[in-house]
Scaffold this motif. Structure first.
Motif, short mmCIF file in Angstrom:
data_model
loop_
_atom_site.label_atom_id
_atom_site.label_comp_id
_atom_site.label_asym_id
_atom_site.label_seq_id
_atom_site.Cartn_x
_atom_site.Cartn_y
_atom_site.Cartn_z
N MET A 1 0.91 -1.18 0.06
CA MET A 1 0.12 -0.08 0.02
C MET A 1 0.87 1.22 -0.04
O MET A 1 1.74 1.48 0.80
CB MET A 1 -0.94 -0.08 1.12
N SER A 2 0.55 2.25 -1.01
CA SER A 2 1.38 3.27 -1.04
C SER A 2 1.17 4.40 0.08
O SER A 2 0.18 4.70 0.72
CB SER A 2 1.12 4.09 -2.35
N LYS A 3 2.28 5.06 0.47
CA LYS A 3 2.16 6.10 1.49
C LYS A 3 2.19 7.39 0.79
O LYS A 3 3.24 7.55 -0.06
CB LYS A 3 3.18 5.89 2.65
N TRP A 4 1.31 8.19 0.90
CA TRP A 4 1.27 9.31 0.28
C TRP A 4 1.75 10.78 0.96
O TRP A 4 1.40 10.71 2.41
CB TRP A 4 -0.16 9.95 -0.39
N ILE A 5 2.64 11.66 0.54
CA ILE A 5 3.02 12.83 1.28
C ILE A 5 2.20 13.91 0.75
O ILE A 5 2.18 14.36 -0.40
CB ILE A 5 4.52 13.04 1.02
N ASP A 6 1.63 14.71 1.70
CA ASP A 6 0.82 15.91 1.48
C ASP A 6 1.97 17.08 1.18
O ASP A 6 2.63 17.17 2.00
CB ASP A 6 -0.14 16.19 2.58
N ILE A 7 1.99 17.74 0.07
CA ILE A 7 2.76 18.72 -0.34
C ILE A 7 2.15 19.87 -0.26
O ILE A 7 2.68 21.06 -0.17
CB ILE A 7 3.48 18.37 -1.48
N ALA A 8 0.86 20.25 -0.71
CA ALA A 8 0.51 21.40 -0.79
C ALA A 8 -1.07 21.35 -1.19
O ALA A 8 -1.73 20.41 -1.59
CB ALA A 8 1.20 22.31 -2.19
N ALA A 9 -1.89 22.50 -1.11
CA ALA A 9 -2.97 22.74 -1.73
C ALA A 9 -3.10 22.85 -3.10
O ALA A 9 -1.90 23.48 -3.52
CB ALA A 9 -3.85 23.88 -0.84
N LEU A 10 -4.04 22.19 -3.67
CA LEU A 10 -4.16 22.46 -5.24
C LEU A 10 -4.05 23.85 -5.67
O LEU A 10 -3.52 24.41 -6.52
CB LEU A 10 -5.42 21.71 -5.68
N GLU A 11 -4.73 24.89 -4.80
CA GLU A 11 -4.75 26.23 -5.12
C GLU A 11 -3.59 26.93 -5.03
O GLU A 11 -3.31 28.26 -5.33
CB GLU A 11 -5.90 26.93 -4.16
N ASP A 12 -2.68 26.15 -4.30
CA ASP A 12 -1.23 26.92 -4.13
C ASP A 12 -0.20 27.04 -5.56
O ASP A 12 0.52 27.64 -5.59
CB ASP A 12 -0.49 26.10 -3.08
N ILE A 13 -0.90 26.16 -6.32
CA ILE A 13 -0.02 26.28 -7.82
C ILE A 13 -1.08 26.62 -8.80
O ILE A 13 -2.16 26.07 -8.82
CB ILE A 13 0.10 24.62 -8.12
N PRO A 14 -0.72 27.84 -9.52
CA PRO A 14 -1.64 28.53 -10.21
C PRO A 14 -2.14 27.35 -11.63
O PRO A 14 -1.28 26.57 -11.89
CB PRO A 14 -0.96 29.70 -10.79
N LYS A 15 -3.35 27.38 -12.13
CA LYS A 15 -3.59 26.76 -13.51
C LYS A 15 -2.35 26.91 -14.53
O LYS A 15 -2.02 28.24 -14.56
CB LYS A 15 -4.86 27.04 -14.00
N ARG A 16 -2.28 25.76 -15.28
CA ARG A 16 -1.00 26.10 -16.20
C ARG A 16 0.42 26.73 -15.54
O ARG A 16 1.10 27.23 -16.24
CB ARG A 16 -1.40 26.66 -17.33
N GLY A 17 0.55 26.20 -14.30
CA GLY A 17 1.64 26.68 -13.56
C GLY A 17 2.49 25.53 -12.97
O GLY A 17 2.11 24.30 -13.14
N ALA A 18 3.62 25.67 -12.07
CA ALA A 18 4.38 24.83 -11.36
C ALA A 18 4.97 25.23 -10.03
O ALA A 18 5.13 26.49 -10.22
CB ALA A 18 5.29 23.95 -12.47
N ARG A 19 5.42 24.36 -9.26
CA ARG A 19 6.15 24.70 -8.15
C ARG A 19 7.37 23.66 -8.01
O ARG A 19 6.79 22.62 -8.23
CB ARG A 19 5.32 24.77 -6.96
N VAL A 20 8.34 24.11 -7.42
CA VAL A 20 9.27 23.15 -7.05
C VAL A 20 9.08 22.73 -5.60
O VAL A 20 9.16 23.55 -4.74
CB VAL A 20 10.54 23.56 -7.27
N VAL A 21 9.11 21.30 -5.30
CA VAL A 21 8.73 21.05 -4.00
C VAL A 21 10.00 20.16 -3.41
O VAL A 21 10.62 19.47 -4.09
CB VAL A 21 7.54 19.90 -4.10
N LYS A 22 10.29 20.58 -2.29
CA LYS A 22 11.70 20.14 -1.83
C LYS A 22 11.34 18.96 -0.95
O LYS A 22 10.43 19.12 0.17
CB LYS A 22 12.43 21.01 -0.94
N THR A 23 11.78 17.65 -1.04
CA THR A 23 11.42 16.70 -0.16
C THR A 23 12.81 15.96 0.43
O THR A 23 13.74 16.55 -0.08
CB THR A 23 10.69 15.52 -1.16
#
Length: 111
Positions: A1-23
């Motif tokens: 079973m996969s464990k998922w990491i919560d990284i951000a709210a969907l609204e934190d990234i604009p439509k047609r945009g991106a963010r770099v997430v440091k894990t």
């Protein structure tokens, strides 16, 4: 079973945009399409190391900001005449939050 990491709210990234997430396993570019799909790729273009998170998102593709290579957000494959591929990571939206697959991230960082 996969464990998922919560990284951000969907609204934190604009439509047609991106963010770099440091894990703990390194940096991942997370993209949001105009239709609210999310995709995660290695942030570095295999051509010249361009930062894909700074590229232009169109449909289910991203164009590298350095030399205009176009990559599928779904497969990571270069499109058109260019050859190359960037690593992809399982990503999903659950309850308005973007999540990445922790086990897959760990496996990629060990490779």
């Amino acid at each position: 079973m996969s464990k998922w990491i919560d990284i951000a709210a969907l609204e934190d990234i604009p439509k047609r945009g991106a963010r770099v997430v440091k894990t703990a396993q390194g940096c991942v570019a997370v993209f949001r399409t105009a239709s609210d799909e999310v995709f995660a790729l290695n942030n570095s273009c295999p051509h010249k190391g361009g930062p894909l998170a700074e590229g232009i998102v169109h449909g289910a593709s991203v164009t590298c900001p350095l030399h205009n290579w176009v990559f599928s957000l779904e497969t990571g494959l270069a499109q058109g005449a260019d050859e190359g591929q960037v690593g992809t990571y399982p990503a999903r939206v659950a309850g308005g939050r973007i999540e990445l697959d922790a086990a897959f991230l760990a496996a990629r960082s060990a490779a």
